[in-house]
Design a protein around this motif. Sequence first.
Motif, mmCIF file in Angstrom:
data_model
loop_
_atom_site.group_PDB
_atom_site.id
_atom_site.type_symbol
_atom_site.label_atom_id
_atom_site.label_comp_id
_atom_site.label_asym_id
_atom_site.label_seq_id
_atom_site.Cartn_x
_atom_site.Cartn_y
_atom_site.Cartn_z
ATOM 1 N N GLY A 143 0.735 -1.142 0.285
ATOM 2 C CA GLY A 143 -0.099 -0.211 -0.174
ATOM 3 C C GLY A 143 0.753 1.405 -0.028
ATOM 4 O O GLY A 143 0.496 2.363 0.519
ATOM 5 N N PHE A 144 2.040 1.156 -0.620
ATOM 6 C CA PHE A 144 2.708 2.553 -0.659
ATOM 7 C C PHE A 144 2.334 3.387 -2.105
ATOM 8 O O PHE A 144 1.925 2.613 -2.902
ATOM 9 C CB PHE A 144 4.329 1.950 -0.796
ATOM 10 C CG PHE A 144 5.002 1.795 0.844
ATOM 11 C CD1 PHE A 144 4.826 2.789 1.669
ATOM 12 C CD2 PHE A 144 5.167 0.548 1.178
ATOM 13 C CE1 PHE A 144 5.308 2.673 3.070
ATOM 14 C CE2 PHE A 144 5.493 0.512 2.500
ATOM 15 C CZ PHE A 144 5.669 1.303 3.400
ATOM 16 N N PRO A 145 3.022 4.323 -2.103
ATOM 17 C CA PRO A 145 2.741 5.028 -3.474
ATOM 18 C C PRO A 145 3.516 4.163 -4.463
ATOM 19 O O PRO A 145 4.718 3.594 -4.309
ATOM 20 C CB PRO A 145 3.482 6.420 -3.182
ATOM 21 C CG PRO A 145 3.247 6.636 -1.667
ATOM 22 C CD PRO A 145 3.581 5.339 -1.219
ATOM 23 N N PRO A 146 3.095 4.115 -5.817
ATOM 24 C CA PRO A 146 1.920 5.186 -6.441
ATOM 25 C C PRO A 146 0.332 4.724 -6.207
ATOM 26 O O PRO A 146 -0.336 5.103 -6.663
ATOM 27 C CB PRO A 146 2.114 4.985 -7.785
ATOM 28 C CG PRO A 146 2.756 3.746 -8.210
ATOM 29 C CD PRO A 146 3.611 3.637 -6.601
ATOM 30 N N PHE A 147 0.602 3.729 -5.192
ATOM 31 C CA PHE A 147 -1.005 3.055 -5.144
ATOM 32 C C PHE A 147 -1.636 3.927 -3.830
ATOM 33 O O PHE A 147 -2.876 3.252 -3.549
ATOM 34 C CB PHE A 147 -0.887 1.517 -4.836
ATOM 35 C CG PHE A 147 -0.186 0.895 -5.939
ATOM 36 C CD1 PHE A 147 -1.073 0.625 -7.254
ATOM 37 C CD2 PHE A 147 1.256 0.493 -5.977
ATOM 38 C CE1 PHE A 147 -0.518 -0.100 -8.248
ATOM 39 C CE2 PHE A 147 1.809 -0.025 -7.008
ATOM 40 C CZ PHE A 147 1.025 -0.498 -8.240
ATOM 41 N N SER A 148 -1.249 4.734 -3.407
ATOM 42 C CA SER A 148 -1.650 5.473 -2.104
ATOM 43 C C SER A 148 -0.998 6.803 -1.847
ATOM 44 O O SER A 148 0.158 7.126 -2.885
ATOM 45 C CB SER A 148 -1.377 4.945 -0.854
ATOM 46 O OG SER A 148 -0.083 4.756 -0.445
ATOM 47 N N ARG A 149 -1.438 7.776 -1.195
ATOM 48 C CA ARG A 149 -0.803 8.999 -1.015
ATOM 49 C C ARG A 149 -0.287 8.875 0.341
ATOM 50 O O ARG A 149 -1.184 8.587 1.321
ATOM 51 C CB ARG A 149 -1.692 9.999 -1.319
ATOM 52 C CG ARG A 149 -2.339 10.222 -2.525
ATOM 53 C CD ARG A 149 -1.306 10.240 -3.597
ATOM 54 N NE ARG A 149 -0.644 11.730 -3.532
ATOM 55 C CZ ARG A 149 -1.039 12.847 -4.055
ATOM 56 N NH1 ARG A 149 -2.109 12.864 -4.903
ATOM 57 N NH2 ARG A 149 -0.207 14.035 -4.121
ATOM 58 N N ILE A 150 0.866 9.216 0.795
ATOM 59 C CA ILE A 150 1.286 9.337 2.222
ATOM 60 C C ILE A 150 1.504 10.771 2.552
ATOM 61 O O ILE A 150 2.038 11.502 1.921
ATOM 62 C CB ILE A 150 2.669 8.498 2.340
ATOM 63 C CG1 ILE A 150 2.655 6.996 1.986
ATOM 64 C CG2 ILE A 150 3.619 9.011 3.560
ATOM 65 C CD1 ILE A 150 3.790 6.250 2.208
ATOM 66 N N VAL A 151 1.090 10.953 3.644
ATOM 67 C CA VAL A 151 1.211 12.424 4.266
ATOM 68 C C VAL A 151 2.114 12.119 5.793
ATOM 69 O O VAL A 151 1.522 11.347 6.415
ATOM 70 C CB VAL A 151 -0.167 12.985 4.622
ATOM 71 C CG1 VAL A 151 0.240 14.409 5.240
ATOM 72 C CG2 VAL A 151 -1.323 13.128 3.516
ATOM 73 N N THR A 152 3.077 12.869 5.741
ATOM 74 C CA THR A 152 3.979 12.669 6.828
ATOM 75 C C THR A 152 3.801 14.151 7.854
ATOM 76 O O THR A 152 4.010 15.133 7.131
ATOM 77 C CB THR A 152 5.370 12.557 6.352
ATOM 78 O OG1 THR A 152 5.538 11.196 5.920
ATOM 79 C CG2 THR A 152 6.201 12.609 7.959
ATOM 80 N N LEU A 153 3.460 13.900 8.967
ATOM 81 C CA LEU A 153 3.543 15.327 9.985
ATOM 82 C C LEU A 153 4.729 15.032 10.827
ATOM 83 O O LEU A 153 5.000 14.043 11.337
ATOM 84 C CB LEU A 153 2.262 15.337 10.666
ATOM 85 C CG LEU A 153 0.781 15.665 10.014
ATOM 86 C CD1 LEU A 153 0.161 14.384 9.585
ATOM 87 C CD2 LEU A 153 -0.040 16.388 10.686
#
Length: 374
Positions: A276-286
């Motif tokens: 489930g890592f990009p490019p199959f998802s979008r990751i947002v890191t805070l």
Amino acid sequence: PSLEELYNCISGRHVKVDLTERFHGADDAEIEIIDTKAERRKRGMKGNFSRILIGHINDALNEGGQVMILRTRRAWAPALQCEECGDIPKCPRCNVSLSLHKAQGKERMVCHYCGTGVRFTERCSKCGGTLKSLGAGTQRIEEEAAAIFPHARIARLDSDTAQNKSYEVKTIQDFSNGEIDILIGTQIVSKGFDFSNLSLVVVIAADAMLALQDFRADEKAVQLLEQLRGRCGRRERKGLFIIQTSQPQHPLYQRLLCDKAGDYCMELMDERRDFGFPPFSRIVTLTIRDRFEDRAQRMSAGLARTLSAAVPGVTGPYTPNPDKKADNYIRHIRISLKKDRNLYTYKKAIRNLTAVFETKEKYAGHITIDVDPA
């Protein structure tokens, strides 16, 4: 290209155009993998240079060719360790090891994150034992090369020497004009230069590119190695690309040997889909930064709870490596979002909830949001 770009081509958003031949019509460089573990067992290493590699470099120089050597770590030694107590000197402002630098007869231990430097005394500050180097950076590779090839004209190009812009430009020009025989450097030397007489390109300690806390590590390694391979043999002469590694059976190197880097990228694509890592998802890191460690942990935990109540895929807070930079303790919260119709809604919720949290807790200036971090 990146896996994200390949995915865009597969999904029909972009069109993939293949360059099937070189501009000057030269053949692709041959690839040779040198197993440094095997070479050390049979005493085939001279410092960081295998005897096989030394032979290839001598052949290239004797034939009037030039050599480029990549080492992804700068400094003389990336880290030091006490032989008595095992302590590794670290930066007082960052939780990272200090690197040994040598310049103009002076030796200093320097932090590569904040720039803090302390004098090198060869003695452990805790027990007085002797400090030994761990690994080798570009400075040490340059020093070893000068001893092994005393008649060669050698130069180094990394972020230390490139701070002097005129030196960087002159070094590149001199190498292009054939006034330098061996150029040693970090990723700077891999950029799109066209050196007509470059016949041998070498990667020393290639495994350092793979040993990173980054799900894109293998992808970046493929890009860098292919880029380096393209530097040599750019005219009628067929070049040689040598990779020194302690993991010769790694699938990345094996695919390169078979000229199937594209196949390896598709294998990485399958792994990204499974996890489930990009490019199959979008990751947002805070990222939360604070001078006080307990407050950093408390605030990041509170923000994670706030986000988890409204957004799926929240992980953390967790401690990154390094967990302290320039006197600030760091915590990360990662959010993995599916690429569906709810994506925009969730991204907007993350931004709004974070803003409300900062106002409520009077915590402005401590939190940054990075969408699809590189």
